[in-house]
Design an enzyme around this catalytic site. Structure first.
Site, PDB file in Angstrom:
ATOM      1  N   ARG A   1       0.855  -1.186   0.000  1.00 47.29           N
ATOM      2  CA  ARG A   1       0.000   0.000   0.000  1.00 47.29           C
ATOM      3  C   ARG A   1       0.886   1.228   0.000  1.00 47.29           C
ATOM      4  O   ARG A   1       1.685   1.424   0.911  1.00 47.29           O
ATOM      5  CB  ARG A   1      -0.888  -0.050   1.245  1.00 47.29           C
ATOM      6  CG  ARG A   1      -2.049   0.869   1.198  1.00 47.29           C
ATOM      7  CD  ARG A   1      -2.950   0.619   2.378  1.00 47.29           C
ATOM      8  NE  ARG A   1      -2.400   1.143   3.613  1.00 47.29           N
ATOM      9  CZ  ARG A   1      -3.139   1.427   4.682  1.00 47.29           C
ATOM     10  NH1 ARG A   1      -4.429   1.209   4.670  1.00 47.29           N
ATOM     11  NH2 ARG A   1      -2.580   1.908   5.763  1.00 47.29           N
TER      12      ARG A   1
ATOM     13  N   THR B   1      -0.615   7.613  -1.099  1.00 49.21           N
ATOM     14  CA  THR B   1      -1.930   7.567  -1.767  1.00 49.21           C
ATOM     15  C   THR B   1      -2.839   6.501  -1.161  1.00 49.21           C
ATOM     16  O   THR B   1      -4.040   6.501  -1.410  1.00 49.21           O
ATOM     17  CB  THR B   1      -1.756   7.229  -3.254  1.00 49.21           C
ATOM     18  OG1 THR B   1      -1.214   5.903  -3.349  1.00 49.21           O
ATOM     19  CG2 THR B   1      -0.821   8.206  -3.942  1.00 49.21           C
TER      20      THR B   1
ATOM     21  N   ASP C   1       5.149  -5.599   9.407  1.00 54.69           N
ATOM     22  CA  ASP C   1       6.290  -5.232  10.258  1.00 54.69           C
ATOM     23  C   ASP C   1       6.328  -6.069  11.525  1.00 54.69           C
ATOM     24  O   ASP C   1       7.394  -6.467  12.001  1.00 54.69           O
ATOM     25  CB  ASP C   1       6.231  -3.740  10.624  1.00 54.69           C
ATOM     26  CG  ASP C   1       6.688  -2.855   9.468  1.00 54.69           C
ATOM     27  OD1 ASP C   1       7.403  -3.354   8.579  1.00 54.69           O
ATOM     28  OD2 ASP C   1       6.331  -1.662   9.470  1.00 54.69           O
TER      29      ASP C   1
HETATM   30  C1  PRP Z   1      -0.983  -4.234   4.663  1.00 52.23           C
HETATM   31  C2  PRP Z   1      -1.842  -5.438   4.885  1.00 52.23           C
HETATM   32  C3  PRP Z   1      -2.732  -5.427   3.670  1.00 52.23           C
HETATM   33  C4  PRP Z   1      -2.935  -3.956   3.424  1.00 52.23           C
HETATM   34  C5  PRP Z   1      -4.270  -3.551   3.958  1.00 52.23           C
HETATM   35  O1  PRP Z   1       0.038  -4.504   3.774  1.00 52.23           O
HETATM   36  O2  PRP Z   1      -1.108  -6.623   5.050  1.00 52.23           O
HETATM   37  O3  PRP Z   1      -2.168  -6.058   2.530  1.00 52.23           O
HETATM   38  O4  PRP Z   1      -1.900  -3.260   4.160  1.00 52.23           O
HETATM   39  O5  PRP Z   1      -4.544  -2.218   3.667  1.00 52.23           O
HETATM   40  P1  PRP Z   1      -5.658  -1.794   2.614  1.00 52.23           P
HETATM   41  O6  PRP Z   1      -6.870  -2.619   2.909  1.00 52.23           O
HETATM   42  O7  PRP Z   1      -5.873  -0.329   2.911  1.00 52.23           O
HETATM   43  O8  PRP Z   1      -5.128  -2.024   1.234  1.00 52.23           O
HETATM   44  P2  PRP Z   1       1.181  -3.426   3.428  1.00 52.23           P
HETATM   45  O9  PRP Z   1       0.758  -2.591   2.266  1.00 52.23           O
HETATM   46  O10 PRP Z   1       1.552  -2.703   4.685  1.00 52.23           O
HETATM   47  O11 PRP Z   1       2.351  -4.321   2.902  1.00 52.23           O
HETATM   48  P3  PRP Z   1       3.232  -5.422   3.704  1.00 52.23           P
HETATM   49  O12 PRP Z   1       2.357  -6.624   3.942  1.00 52.23           O
HETATM   50  O13 PRP Z   1       4.334  -5.697   2.740  1.00 52.23           O
HETATM   51  O14 PRP Z   1       3.711  -4.801   4.992  1.00 52.23           O
HETATM   52  N1  URA Z   2      -2.148  -2.453   7.107  1.00 48.64           N
HETATM   53  C1  URA Z   2      -1.755  -2.895   8.340  1.00 48.64           C
HETATM   54  O1  URA Z   2      -0.838  -3.715   8.444  1.00 48.64           O
HETATM   55  N2  URA Z   2      -2.424  -2.431   9.408  1.00 48.64           N
HETATM   56  C2  URA Z   2      -3.442  -1.566   9.312  1.00 48.64           C
HETATM   57  O2  URA Z   2      -4.008  -1.187  10.355  1.00 48.64           O
HETATM   58  C3  URA Z   2      -3.829  -1.114   8.037  1.00 48.64           C
HETATM   59  C4  URA Z   2      -3.169  -1.586   6.953  1.00 48.64           C
END
Ligand code: PRP
Ligand code: URA
Length: 209
Positions: A104, A108, A203
């Site tokens: 994400r 944005t 994380d």
């Molecule tokens: C997090 C989570 C989802 C997303 C959710 O991933 O694991 O994939 O955010 O948010 P959304 O519903 O608003 O799209 P992140 O983008 O942080 O990537 P990561 O798993 O690599 O940390």
């Molecule tokens: N992605 C995460 O990992 N946590 C949140 O709360 C939202 C998006």
């Protein structure tokens, strides 16, 4: 309209309560994500179809049940979805595993695609897309669209914590996809984090912050 199943199993609720705590380290957090995913998988597969087959026990012939529906695939959304895979594979060892890489954009909040590798016969399988967090729904919706573009028709989505905003978006954009949710939280904050949530799932699983 899709079905939304919020898990009420006490063990799931208890373990989600534990991983929300900010003082839980990566090792315990990761282990519990796997355990919760296994329990959720158990609940989310209640409606799988069975057929009768005749077998022979050491004592006599008898009729037993075996799964008769489509074969399954698990598709984690990278990175955090990976944390749920082993727990589900413990329940469904024959499932194949695909991967969709999305992150994400922190400014944005839109999903950015960087990887997609699926089982060759994914279109014939019942696919469980998994990600611990459903926040705005952007990542989940994009992942499911990628699967549909590749001919996948039978899709379910499993997450540990969801925000109402993400559920509403999924119902609007993918009304054919049933949602299996460990806990439905209150709202998103100004950074689009789930409140109360558990912070950044990726994380916390991988210890990157
Ligand atoms: C997090 C989570 C989802 C997303 C959710 O991933 O694991 O994939 O955010 O948010 P959304 O519903 O608003 O799209 P992140 O983008 O942080 O990537 P990561 O798993 O690599 O940390
Ligand atoms: N992605 C995460 O990992 N946590 C949140 O709360 C939202 C998006």
């Amino acid at each position: 309209m899709s079905e939304v199943h919020v898990m009420d199993h006490p063990l799931i609720q208890h373990k989600i309560g534990v991983i929300r705590r900010k003082d839980i380290g990566s090792r315990d957090f990761r282990a519990m994500i796997g355990e919760i995913a296994a329990f959720m998988c158990y609940e989310a597969t209640r409606d799988l179809k069975l057929q009768d087959v005749e077998i022979e026990t050491p004592i006599c012939k008898t009729v037993v049940k075996e799964l008769s529906g489509k074969k399954m695939a698990i598709v984690p959304i990278l990175r955090a979805g990976i944390g749920m895979v082993d727990g589900i594979l413990n329940m469904i060892p024959a499932a194949k595993v695909g991967h969709i890489g999305l992150y994400r954009d922190p400014e944005t909040f839109e999903p950015v695609e960087y990887f997609c590798k699926l089982p060759a016969d994914c279109g014939e399988r019942e696919v469980f897309v998994v990600d611990p967090m459903l926040a705005t729904g952007g990542s989940c919706s994009a992942a499911i669209q990628m699967l549909k573009d590749k001919g996948v028709k039978n899709i379910r989505f499993m997450c540990i914590i969801a925000a109402p905003e993400g559920v509403a978006r999924m119902q609007e954009e993918h009304p054919d996809v049933d949602l299996y949710i460990g806990a439905l939280d209150d709202h998103l904050d100004e950074h689009k984090y789930i409140v109360p949530g558990l912070g950044d799932a990726g994380d916390r699983i991988f210890g990157t912050k």
